[in-house]
Design a protein around this motif. Structure first.
Motif, PDB file in Angstrom:
ATOM      1  N   TYR A 251      -9.208  19.020  -1.481  1.00 34.87           N
ATOM      2  CA  TYR A 251      -8.473  17.963  -2.178  1.00 34.87           C
ATOM      3  C   TYR A 251      -9.022  16.554  -1.949  1.00 34.87           C
ATOM      4  N   GLU A 252     -10.085  16.430  -1.163  1.00 30.35           N
ATOM      5  CA  GLU A 252     -10.642  15.111  -0.887  1.00 30.35           C
ATOM      6  C   GLU A 252     -11.126  14.426  -2.166  1.00 30.35           C
ATOM      7  N   VAL A 253     -11.835  15.164  -3.003  1.00 26.16           N
ATOM      8  CA  VAL A 253     -12.374  14.579  -4.243  1.00 26.16           C
ATOM      9  C   VAL A 253     -11.240  14.108  -5.145  1.00 26.16           C
ATOM     10  N   LEU A 254     -10.185  14.928  -5.259  1.00 22.59           N
ATOM     11  CA  LEU A 254      -9.050  14.568  -6.103  1.00 22.59           C
ATOM     12  C   LEU A 254      -8.373  13.294  -5.616  1.00 22.59           C
ATOM     13  N   VAL A 255      -8.153  13.176  -4.312  1.00 23.30           N
ATOM     14  CA  VAL A 255      -7.462  12.009  -3.760  1.00 23.30           C
ATOM     15  C   VAL A 255      -8.325  10.752  -3.901  1.00 23.30           C
ATOM     16  N   LYS A 256      -9.613  10.886  -3.689  1.00 22.31           N
ATOM     17  CA  LYS A 256     -10.501   9.728  -3.878  1.00 22.31           C
ATOM     18  C   LYS A 256     -10.478   9.262  -5.336  1.00 22.31           C
ATOM     19  N   LYS A 257     -10.457  10.234  -6.248  1.00 27.56           N
ATOM     20  CA  LYS A 257     -10.378   9.891  -7.666  1.00 27.56           C
ATOM     21  C   LYS A 257      -9.055   9.190  -7.975  1.00 27.56           C
TER      22      LYS A 257
ATOM     23  N   THR B  57      -1.021  22.688  -8.367  1.00 25.77           N
ATOM     24  CA  THR B  57       0.211  23.460  -8.389  1.00 25.77           C
ATOM     25  C   THR B  57       1.236  22.841  -7.436  1.00 25.77           C
ATOM     26  N   GLU B  58       2.507  23.155  -7.676  1.00 26.98           N
ATOM     27  CA  GLU B  58       3.573  22.620  -6.833  1.00 26.98           C
ATOM     28  C   GLU B  58       3.396  23.041  -5.375  1.00 26.98           C
ATOM     29  N   THR B  59       2.985  24.318  -5.189  1.00 30.34           N
ATOM     30  CA  THR B  59       2.778  24.824  -3.830  1.00 30.34           C
ATOM     31  C   THR B  59       1.656  24.071  -3.124  1.00 30.34           C
ATOM     32  N   ALA B  60       0.538  23.890  -3.827  1.00 30.61           N
ATOM     33  CA  ALA B  60      -0.600  23.182  -3.231  1.00 30.61           C
ATOM     34  C   ALA B  60      -0.223  21.746  -2.877  1.00 30.61           C
ATOM     35  N   PHE B  61       0.511  21.098  -3.781  1.00 35.09           N
ATOM     36  CA  PHE B  61       0.910  19.707  -3.513  1.00 35.09           C
ATOM     37  C   PHE B  61       1.808  19.625  -2.284  1.00 35.09           C
ATOM     38  N   SER B  62       2.828  20.491  -2.221  1.00 34.93           N
ATOM     39  CA  SER B  62       3.775  20.436  -1.105  1.00 34.93           C
ATOM     40  C   SER B  62       3.119  20.780   0.220  1.00 34.93           C
ATOM     41  N   LEU B  63       2.199  21.747   0.169  1.00 34.49           N
ATOM     42  CA  LEU B  63       1.633  22.269   1.397  1.00 34.49           C
ATOM     43  C   LEU B  63       0.501  21.421   1.959  1.00 34.49           C
ATOM     44  N   TRP B  64      -0.346  20.863   1.082  1.00 41.72           N
ATOM     45  CA  TRP B  64      -1.575  20.243   1.575  1.00 41.72           C
ATOM     46  C   TRP B  64      -1.702  18.749   1.302  1.00 41.72           C
ATOM     47  N   ILE B  65      -0.953  18.204   0.338  1.00 42.62           N
ATOM     48  CA  ILE B  65      -1.119  16.793  -0.019  1.00 42.62           C
ATOM     49  C   ILE B  65       0.095  15.955   0.389  1.00 42.62           C
ATOM     50  N   LYS B  66       1.288  16.444   0.056  1.00 41.07           N
ATOM     51  CA  LYS B  66       2.491  15.659   0.311  1.00 41.07           C
ATOM     52  C   LYS B  66       2.690  15.362   1.796  1.00 41.07           C
TER      53      LYS B  66
ATOM     54  N   PHE C 109       0.821  -1.206   0.000  1.00 38.84           N
ATOM     55  CA  PHE C 109       0.000   0.000   0.000  1.00 38.84           C
ATOM     56  C   PHE C 109       0.857   1.258   0.000  1.00 38.84           C
ATOM     57  N   ASP C 110       2.103   1.144   0.414  1.00 39.16           N
ATOM     58  CA  ASP C 110       3.006   2.281   0.270  1.00 39.16           C
ATOM     59  C   ASP C 110       3.210   2.611  -1.204  1.00 39.16           C
ATOM     60  N   ASP C 111       3.306   1.557  -2.026  1.00 40.06           N
ATOM     61  CA  ASP C 111       3.427   1.772  -3.475  1.00 40.06           C
ATOM     62  C   ASP C 111       2.176   2.454  -4.021  1.00 40.06           C
ATOM     63  N   ILE C 112       1.026   2.000  -3.534  1.00 46.24           N
ATOM     64  CA  ILE C 112      -0.232   2.607  -3.978  1.00 46.24           C
ATOM     65  C   ILE C 112      -0.288   4.078  -3.570  1.00 46.24           C
ATOM     66  N   TRP C 113       0.115   4.348  -2.330  1.00 46.57           N
ATOM     67  CA  TRP C 113       0.079   5.731  -1.851  1.00 46.57           C
ATOM     68  C   TRP C 113       1.027   6.621  -2.660  1.00 46.57           C
ATOM     69  N   ASN C 114       2.198   6.120  -2.984  1.00 41.70           N
ATOM     70  CA  ASN C 114       3.131   6.890  -3.808  1.00 41.70           C
ATOM     71  C   ASN C 114       2.548   7.152  -5.194  1.00 41.70           C
ATOM     72  N   ALA C 115       1.824   6.187  -5.729  1.00 39.61           N
ATOM     73  CA  ALA C 115       1.179   6.379  -7.031  1.00 39.61           C
ATOM     74  C   ALA C 115       0.067   7.426  -6.928  1.00 39.61           C
ATOM     75  N   VAL C 116      -0.656   7.421  -5.794  1.00 42.32           N
ATOM     76  CA  VAL C 116      -1.698   8.442  -5.564  1.00 42.32           C
ATOM     77  C   VAL C 116      -1.065   9.831  -5.513  1.00 42.32           C
ATOM     78  N   LEU C 117       0.057   9.937  -4.825  1.00 42.46           N
ATOM     79  CA  LEU C 117       0.748  11.219  -4.743  1.00 42.46           C
ATOM     80  C   LEU C 117       1.185  11.697  -6.126  1.00 42.46           C
ATOM     81  N   ASP C 118       1.726  10.798  -6.931  1.00 37.16           N
ATOM     82  CA  ASP C 118       2.147  11.159  -8.290  1.00 37.16           C
ATOM     83  C   ASP C 118       0.952  11.625  -9.116  1.00 37.16           C
ATOM     84  N   TYR C 119      -0.174  10.939  -8.958  1.00 36.28           N
ATOM     85  CA  TYR C 119      -1.394  11.312  -9.679  1.00 36.28           C
ATOM     86  C   TYR C 119      -1.815  12.734  -9.314  1.00 36.28           C
TER      87      TYR C 119
END
Length: 451
Positions: free
Chosen positions: A60-66, A20-29, A4-14
């Motif tokens: 970002y909930e909808v995006l991550v679920k997708k 934006t880079e800022t949004a990803f670093s600040l709220w998702i990563k 599931f770590d692999d899955i989570w890394n794939a979710v992050l890449d998606y």
């Protein structure tokens, strides 16, 4: 995928490719994958603070679920854990995200700033403020009209260097003062977060009640964002009337920031306006030699003179050529020559911004100005505000690139006739609406400016 770590890394890449880079670093990563319950198809995510969880859930909930659905092949539900105890009473301080916007550069000091006819007035004003911020020591007798100091000029001429220099000098001389160095985009993003989380009191505490010197870069990006402009107006007034120092930079003078509200223009023009022009030949040579000295790099006068003759408008490019020449000589163990400099300069002069980067800059700037997300601009939604933002995006891309209607349509999955219709509509609206015309022109200027 094995774990599931692999899955989570794939979710992050998606997700990374869709925000934006800022949004990803600040709220998702920074989100932690904590577990998966196959009986309920439930993924558990952990957050360090309530603030992060609130923003994630709202944006970002909808995006991550997708992302999970795309990668795992079925839908999942998300559950959340907040590490911080007593999260309901937590005060928002923004300290965790501050490092993402730490633009201070240790080499950008007054000692390393090359002064010439093109910038001596801005340099002198910056030095004066660093010695007497907010006229706290002269009582207003010496520098009473230096608040705010508004430094303007094209990209790459040293505005950010001067902001850094003021910051370093003030922190060195007045250790009891709170110096805030921030880019306009950070201010706008934090204000939007404060509104969403209903924590404007804490935002005001940070920016109005807890600052002695505010240094803000790229103020032109505030134009057209009405709520943010209004907030900055009151922040600015609170600071100046309290005797606090404000220093702003822009790529153009206040009068040329077309969609900036008139009362902000008036406030800026009440202070001291200092422009920076491209450096003259002698200053360009001095800049190259100074950079070479910092690199402990021996460069002959003929090579210095050649570079100074070819690069005339941008200090950043002068320093960039010098650094690349230094690297090339290190690799080849040779001495710098005019031929080497010529090859490097040719690459720099021909290094145009890739089209996908330009498109993303347009989308991001339209998003920041209109409040419509990038995802919504790319979507098929037809709400009035989204359609309007999309029209502006099509129009500006057509203006600043060589893309055809067909190319734009392909990028946004629209028929070329739809793109043409939208652009024609916006042109008619611009003719009737001077405010819209100013807003669009400011977005174009911001997109064309170097970041």
């Amino acid at each position: 995928m094995e774990t599931f770590d692999d899955i989570w890394n794939a979710v992050l890449d998606y997700c990374k490719s869709r925000v934006t880079e800022t949004a990803f670093s600040l709220w998702i990563k920074m989100t932690e994958f904590s577990g998966y319950d196959p009986s309920k198809s439930t993924v558990t995510l952990t957050f360090p603070k309530q603030m992060y969880m609130d923003v994630f859930m709202s944006q970002y909930e909808v995006l991550v679920k997708k992302a999970f659905e795309e990668i795992m092949g079925f839908q999942v539900e998300l559950e959340y854990i907040c590490k911080e105890e007593d999260s309901q009473t937590e005060r928002i301080t923004y300290q965790d995200e501050q490092h993402l916007y730490d633009y201070k550069n240790e080499q950008f000091t007054f000692e390393n700033f090359i002064v010439g006819k093109n910038n001596n007035f801005a340099y002198a004003a910056a030095k004066a403020i660093a010695s007497d911020p907010g006229t706290n020591f002269s009582g207003g007798s010496s520098f009473r009209n230096y608040n705010p100091l508004f430094i303007y000029g094209n990209s790459g001429l040293g505005k950010t260097h001067l902001l850094n220099a003021i910051c370093h000098e003030a922190e060195k001389n007045f250790s009891n003062m709170n110096v805030m160095y921030v880019r306009t985009e950070q201010f706008a993003n934090e204000f939007i977060q404060a509104l969403q989380l209903k924590r404007t009191d804490e935002f005001h505490e940070k920016y109005r009640n807890n600052i002695d010197i505010l240094l803000m870069d790229d103020i032109q990006f505030i134009a057209g964002k009405e709520a943010t402009e209004e907030e900055f107006f009151h922040t600015f007034d609170s600071l100046v009337y309290a005797g606090k120092q404000v220093v702003l930079t822009s790529d153009r003078p206040p009068k040329d920031i077309q969609s900036l509200m008139d009362r902000l223009k008036s406030r800026f023009e009440d202070g001291l306006l200092a422009d920076i022009q491209p450096p003259e030949y002698e200053t360009r040579c001095a800049i190259i030699k100074r950079k070479a000295m910092l690199l402990n790099f021996d460069i002959s006068d003929p090579v210095v003179n050649y570079i100074a003759e070819k690069i005339k408008l941008n200090i950043r490019q002068l320093e960039g050529v010098t650094k690349k020449l230094y690297a090339l000589c290190n690799i080849s163990a040779g001495k710098p020559t005019i031929a080497m400099a010529q090859s490097i300069i040719k690459v720099i002069m021909e290094d145009t911004q890739p089209l996908p980067v330009t498109i993303q800059k347009v989308v991001d700037e339209v998003s920041r100005t209109t409040g419509v997300s990038s995802e919504e601009i790319y979507s098929k939604q037809q709400k009035a505000n989204i359609s309007h933002a999309r029209k502006i995006t099509f129009y500006i891309i057509r203006k600043v690139t060589s893309m055809s209607y067909e190319d734009i349509g392909s990028e946004f999955k629209k028929h070329h006739s739809t793109v043409m219709y939208n652009i024609n509509q916006l042109e008619e609206e611009i003719e009737r609406n001077p405010k819209l015309a100013r807003q669009v022109n400011d977005i174009i200027s911001n997109v064309k400016s170097e970041q």
